[in-house]
Design a protein around this motif. Structure first.
Motif, PDB file in Angstrom:
ATOM      1  N   LEU A   1       0.884  -1.158   0.000  1.00  0.00           N
ATOM      2  CA  LEU A   1       0.000   0.000   0.000  1.00  0.00           C
ATOM      3  C   LEU A   1       0.921   1.206   0.000  1.00  0.00           C
ATOM      4  CD1 LEU A   1      -3.122   0.506   0.509  1.00  0.00           C
ATOM      5  CD2 LEU A   1      -2.496   0.888   2.877  1.00  0.00           C
ATOM      6  N   LEU A   2       0.456   2.325  -0.535  1.00  0.00           N
ATOM      7  CA  LEU A   2       1.365   3.457  -0.501  1.00  0.00           C
ATOM      8  C   LEU A   2       1.257   4.201   0.821  1.00  0.00           C
ATOM      9  CD1 LEU A   2       0.268   6.318  -2.934  1.00  0.00           C
ATOM     10  CD2 LEU A   2      -1.255   4.799  -1.737  1.00  0.00           C
ATOM     11  N   ASP A   3       2.411   4.650   1.293  1.00  0.00           N
ATOM     12  CA  ASP A   3       2.506   5.301   2.594  1.00  0.00           C
ATOM     13  C   ASP A   3       2.425   6.813   2.433  1.00  0.00           C
ATOM     14  OD1 ASP A   3       3.050   6.045   5.180  1.00  0.00           O
ATOM     15  OD2 ASP A   3       5.189   5.601   5.067  1.00  0.00           O
ATOM     16  N   ILE A   4       1.379   7.267   1.751  1.00  0.00           N
ATOM     17  CA  ILE A   4       1.097   8.701   1.721  1.00  0.00           C
ATOM     18  C   ILE A   4      -0.326   8.771   2.231  1.00  0.00           C
ATOM     19  CG2 ILE A   4       0.727  10.733   0.261  1.00  0.00           C
ATOM     20  CD1 ILE A   4       2.844   9.536  -1.639  1.00  0.00           C
TER      21      ILE A   4
ATOM     22  N   ARG B   1       3.820  -6.711   2.531  1.00  0.00           N
ATOM     23  CA  ARG B   1       5.254  -6.933   2.447  1.00  0.00           C
ATOM     24  C   ARG B   1       5.972  -5.646   2.839  1.00  0.00           C
ATOM     25  NH1 ARG B   1       9.313 -10.112   3.223  1.00  0.00           N
ATOM     26  NH2 ARG B   1      10.853 -10.270   1.566  1.00  0.00           N
ATOM     27  N   ALA B   2       5.479  -4.549   2.368  1.00  0.00           N
ATOM     28  CA  ALA B   2       6.101  -3.257   2.634  1.00  0.00           C
ATOM     29  C   ALA B   2       5.101  -2.173   2.290  1.00  0.00           C
ATOM     30  CB  ALA B   2       7.352  -3.095   1.783  1.00  0.00           C
ATOM     31  N   PHE B   3       5.409  -0.956   2.665  1.00  0.00           N
ATOM     32  CA  PHE B   3       4.658   0.190   2.162  1.00  0.00           C
ATOM     33  C   PHE B   3       5.624   1.011   1.340  1.00  0.00           C
ATOM     34  CE2 PHE B   3       2.440  -0.399   6.380  1.00  0.00           C
ATOM     35  CZ  PHE B   3       1.396  -1.119   5.829  1.00  0.00           C
ATOM     36  N   TRP B   4       5.119   1.688   0.351  1.00  0.00           N
ATOM     37  CA  TRP B   4       6.045   2.492  -0.455  1.00  0.00           C
ATOM     38  C   TRP B   4       5.653   3.957  -0.446  1.00  0.00           C
ATOM     39  CZ3 TRP B   4       3.970   5.105  -4.556  1.00  0.00           C
ATOM     40  CH2 TRP B   4       2.784   4.603  -5.114  1.00  0.00           C
ATOM     41  N   LYS B   5       6.658   4.780  -0.629  1.00  0.00           N
ATOM     42  CA  LYS B   5       6.392   6.218  -0.591  1.00  0.00           C
ATOM     43  C   LYS B   5       6.775   6.902  -1.894  1.00  0.00           C
ATOM     44  CE  LYS B   5       6.165   9.602   3.027  1.00  0.00           C
ATOM     45  NZ  LYS B   5       6.381   9.722   4.457  1.00  0.00           N
ATOM     46  N   THR B   6       7.763   6.349  -2.582  1.00  0.00           N
ATOM     47  CA  THR B   6       8.144   6.989  -3.837  1.00  0.00           C
ATOM     48  C   THR B   6       7.914   6.034  -4.994  1.00  0.00           C
ATOM     49  OG1 THR B   6      10.413   6.239  -3.602  1.00  0.00           O
ATOM     50  CG2 THR B   6       9.905   8.422  -2.759  1.00  0.00           C
ATOM     51  N   PHE B   7       7.794   6.656  -6.141  1.00  0.00           N
ATOM     52  CA  PHE B   7       7.568   5.982  -7.397  1.00  0.00           C
ATOM     53  C   PHE B   7       8.508   4.784  -7.607  1.00  0.00           C
ATOM     54  CE2 PHE B   7       8.696   5.809 -11.895  1.00  0.00           C
ATOM     55  CZ  PHE B   7       7.453   5.628 -12.450  1.00  0.00           C
ATOM     56  N   ASP B   8       9.809   5.020  -7.448  1.00  0.00           N
ATOM     57  CA  ASP B   8      10.762   3.948  -7.746  1.00  0.00           C
ATOM     58  C   ASP B   8      10.660   2.798  -6.755  1.00  0.00           C
ATOM     59  OD1 ASP B   8      11.705   6.223  -6.324  1.00  0.00           O
ATOM     60  OD2 ASP B   8      13.607   5.195  -6.069  1.00  0.00           O
ATOM     61  N   GLU B   9      10.270   3.116  -5.527  1.00  0.00           N
ATOM     62  CA  GLU B   9      10.063   2.028  -4.563  1.00  0.00           C
ATOM     63  C   GLU B   9       8.958   1.095  -5.054  1.00  0.00           C
ATOM     64  OE1 GLU B   9      10.407   2.992  -0.034  1.00  0.00           O
ATOM     65  OE2 GLU B   9       9.778   4.818  -1.046  1.00  0.00           O
TER      66      GLU B   9
END
Lengths: 421, 304
Positions: free
Chosen positions: A201-204, A252-260
């Motif tokens: 999921l995105l972390d924004i 699995r993780a959260f992402w914050k930036t595009f490349d992540e």
């Protein structure tokens, strides 16, 4: 980079630029004077592209300095450091937050050559006259103010725009069809235990909460009054469902930036996650299958636009208007549409795209030839179609716009708890 | 700081006395101490004071309102998340400390007592610093493809037949976070310990041996006590670095874990500066208390 593609495109560009230059009624400043002008633009990675800056230098003569930041950082900068930028490339929900600080100035639509051609979403709010307006911060609700110094948003077109729309898209979940191996049709799949430890999921917070809401609503767990403006109770319930899933190891993780987000998907760490369209493009261009899966509950949509700093005046302001007119005149639109975004003035972009590209990206038709990314990587072969269909099919099925809620602060605190849980 | 200023004063006084002949020695001394004091005041004391002041302010979404309110602290101490996050921070610090100490001490011991030639000693020591020629972030991020589900580590383990399915906990877990910390900060343990070990009078080791002490007894009763100041300096480095970190935790846990640094960075990202300042103040106090306790064990000053 494929040599042939490059030549064809550069031909198109030159041809198109010539058309645009002769068609543009906006006053062009003398190149001699504009040479020394530097406009500082910052925004999210999606449209802060060095290629755009390069092309601006070529076409308009002045220098555009680009800074790419994440959404939170963009908001922060627009709100607190008004002198650090000339042009803010922000999303509409950010505009709702930032406009009250008085750091941006309204734009005179009579100076925007293609204003009348801007799609309805950004003006009346309706894509087609029959469309219903989705929940959340729909762009037209924060797109206009009463006058040049207006502080509150107007409910209809006034001739003074807060942001000039540049790009927008309908977001959904990205999946790895090769690793999932069955059709995915609903937002509920994000929390399906089948994908335990393989979801992300995105972390924004302001965007993540909307994806959460789409899932919870699809599961039938929560009925929202307005997903874009939740009550505390709705926020609590949503967070409870996701906190439980997190504790069970769903993510699995959260992402914050595009490349992540690209790396998570490309490496196979994650098989289903919230994602942005060009991230899909980036994964595909590595030769890895990745689908931007249309879901039956509809899309979560967002729109971005260019805002001008309050401190911009004189020749710099004129240059900024030139830049905006150039932005809407098609080259950038074509560039962005080849990544899967939409341009605010699609018809001008058409001139900068091949018939095959236009058919594939905008009209949802089968590709007649290989579709390449702006970088030259093959994204689709002849016969393939875009996920989700044509422009009207995709943008017409928006369930909710990215937004900022009245209970934003409460939501943010809850979000922090969710991350720490 | 006062001691240092005193030394500067004592050393420089005879030279400086001439130009300021009209002034008394004390005034000249103050003047000479002034530049350092001014720098510390401007770049250390003032910012911290500012953070403390802001921590009592209030904030709405995009503006900060000067006030004197305990709201931020009330929220901080009233939230179970705070305690959980502080606990996690201590956990990271403690485990990282133990691991870096074990590795750092062993490396330093080997370098100091097993390598006879000074040239080799220096060469090996430089070897330890090679990873530090690249940036922190790069060293950290390079772990990600290595530890991933389809990463080199898992592939190798599967190829060797040690495991059947990839180990999920290698990446985006506490393990990954601590591994990165240990990798990043072990050198901060090696250097001070190596430094104090090199100062140990070799005749003490000979004396221990002559008196019949075994190698282990020499280590525990002679080397360890004499190395304490170095261990303590290394400890302070590692503990403060780990407790103040946020980026390693974010990347290596895939944003799934939080420590205090992340709490602060999240607040800043959301423009909640007063709340971030309050958390920073609490963190600063916590770290100072930890260091205060550490300093009670060993007088590191005599080693500097």
């Amino acid at each position: 980079m494929a040599k042939t593609g490059y030549t064809r495109r550069s031909l198109l560009k030159t041809g198109g630029a010539a058309v645009a230059a002769s068609a543009l009624p906006a006053p062009m400043i003398w190149a001699q004077e504009t040479k020394n002008i530097v406009l500082r633009q910052f925004g999210t990675g999606v449209s802060n592209l060095n290629d755009v800056a390069k092309k601006v230098k070529e076409d308009l003569g002045f220098t555009l300095e680009m800074t790419a930041l994440d959404s939170d950082a963009v908001t922060q900068r627009a709100a607190t450091q008004p002198d650090s930028f000339d042009i803010a490339d922000i999303e509409y929900w950010i505009c709702k937050k930032v406009w009250p600080t008085g750091n941006l100035q309204a734009m005179d639509t009579s100076r925007i050559a293609n204003y009348d051609k801007i799609v309805g979403i950004f003006r009346s709010g309706k894509l087609t006259p029959e469309s219903t307006i989705a929940q959340g911060t729909a762009p037209h609700t924060v797109g206009f103010v009463e006058g040049p110094d207006g502080t509150s948003f107007a409910s209809e077109e006034t001739g003074w725009m807060t942001l000039i729309p540049t790009i927008y898209n309908a977001d959904t979940l990205g999946i790895r069809p090769d690793l999932i191996g069955r059709p995915i049709e609903s937002w509920t799949e994000l929390l399906n235990p089948e994908f335990k430890g393989k979801a992300s999921l995105l972390d924004i917070s302001s965007i993540g909460i909307m994806d959460m809401a789409m899932v919870c609503e699809a599961m039938g767990e929560i009925q929202y009054g307005d997903k874009g403006n939740m009550t505390r109770e709705e926020i609590d319930k949503t967070m409870a469902i996701f906190t439980e899933a997190k504790k069970n190891g769903q993510f699995r993780a959260f992402w914050k930036t595009f490349d992540e987000s690209v790396n998570l998907m490309a490496s196979g760490e994650v098989v289903i996650q919230s994602m942005w369209s060009p991230a899909i493009t980036a994964v595909k261009s590595r030769g890895i299958p990745c689908v931007y899966q249309p879901l039956k509950e509809g899309y979560r949509s967002w729109g971005g636009g260019i805002g001008l700093s309050k401190s911009l005046s004189g020749m710099e302001l004129d240059a900024a208007y030139d830049y905006i007119n150039w932005y809407l005149s098609g080259w950038v639109g074509g560039y962005l549409m080849r990544q899967g975004y939409y341009s605010a003035v699609p018809e001008t972009s058409k001139e900068f795209m091949s018939a095959n590209e236009w058919g594939y990206w905008f009209e949802g038709k089968e590709a007649t030839d290989v579709i390449t990314s702006p970088g030259g990587d093959a994204l689709a072969q002849a016969g393939e179609t875009r996920d989700g269909g044509d422009f009207y099919e995709r943008m017409g099925r928006v369930a909710c716009w990215n937004s900022v809620m009245d209970e934003n602060q409460y939501m943010v605190r809850k979000w922090n708890e969710f991350i720490a849980a | 700081m006062t001691e240092m200023a005193g030394e500067v004063r004592a050393a420089a006084a005879p030279v400086a006395a001439r130009p300021v002949a009209g002034l008394s020695k004390a005034v000249a001394g103050w003047l000479q101490a002034a530049p350092l004091a001014a720098i510390l005041l401007a770049f250390l004391v003032a910012p911290i004071a500012m953070i403390v002041v802001v921590s009592f302010w209030k904030a709405t979404e995009f503006s900060i309102i000067p006030a004197f309110s305990f709201e931020n602290y009330e929220f901080l101490f009233g939230s179970p998340v705070t305690y959980r996050v502080f606990l996690a921070t201590f956990k990271y610090a403690l485990v990282t400390w133990a691991a870096t100490l074990a590795i750092g001490f062993t490396v330093a011991y080997y370098l100091a007592f097993h390598i006879r030639s000074q040239t080799v000693q220096i060469a090996l020591f430089l070897l330890c610093t090679i990873p530090f020629w690249t940036s922190n972030i790069i060293r950290m991020i390079s772990w990600i493809p290595f530890l991933g589900r389809n990463g080199i580590a898992n592939q190798a383990l599967i190829d060797w037949g040690l495991i059947d399915a990839p180990l999920e906990w290698l990446l985006y877990s506490d393990f990954a976070v601590i591994l990165a910390f240990v990798h990043l900060y072990t050198l901060f343990m090696v250097v001070p310990i190596f430094n104090t070990m090199m100062r140990i009078d070799k005749s003490l080791l000979e004396a221990a041996r002559d008196n019949g002490a075994s190698g282990f007894q020499t280590l525990v009763h002679v080397i360890l006590p004499l190395t304490k100041p170095g261990i303590m300096i290394g400890t302070i480095f590692v503990v403060t670095l780990v407790m103040g970190d946020f980026i390693t935790v974010r990347f290596m846990s895939g944003s799934q874990k939080a420590n205090v640094g992340r709490l602060i960075s999240n607040d800043i990202g959301l423009l909640q500066y007063p709340s971030a300042a309050a958390t920073a103040v609490v963190l600063l106090c916590t770290v100072l208390i930890v260091i205060g306790i550490l300093l009670r064990f060993v007088n590191i000053r005599k080693e500097l």
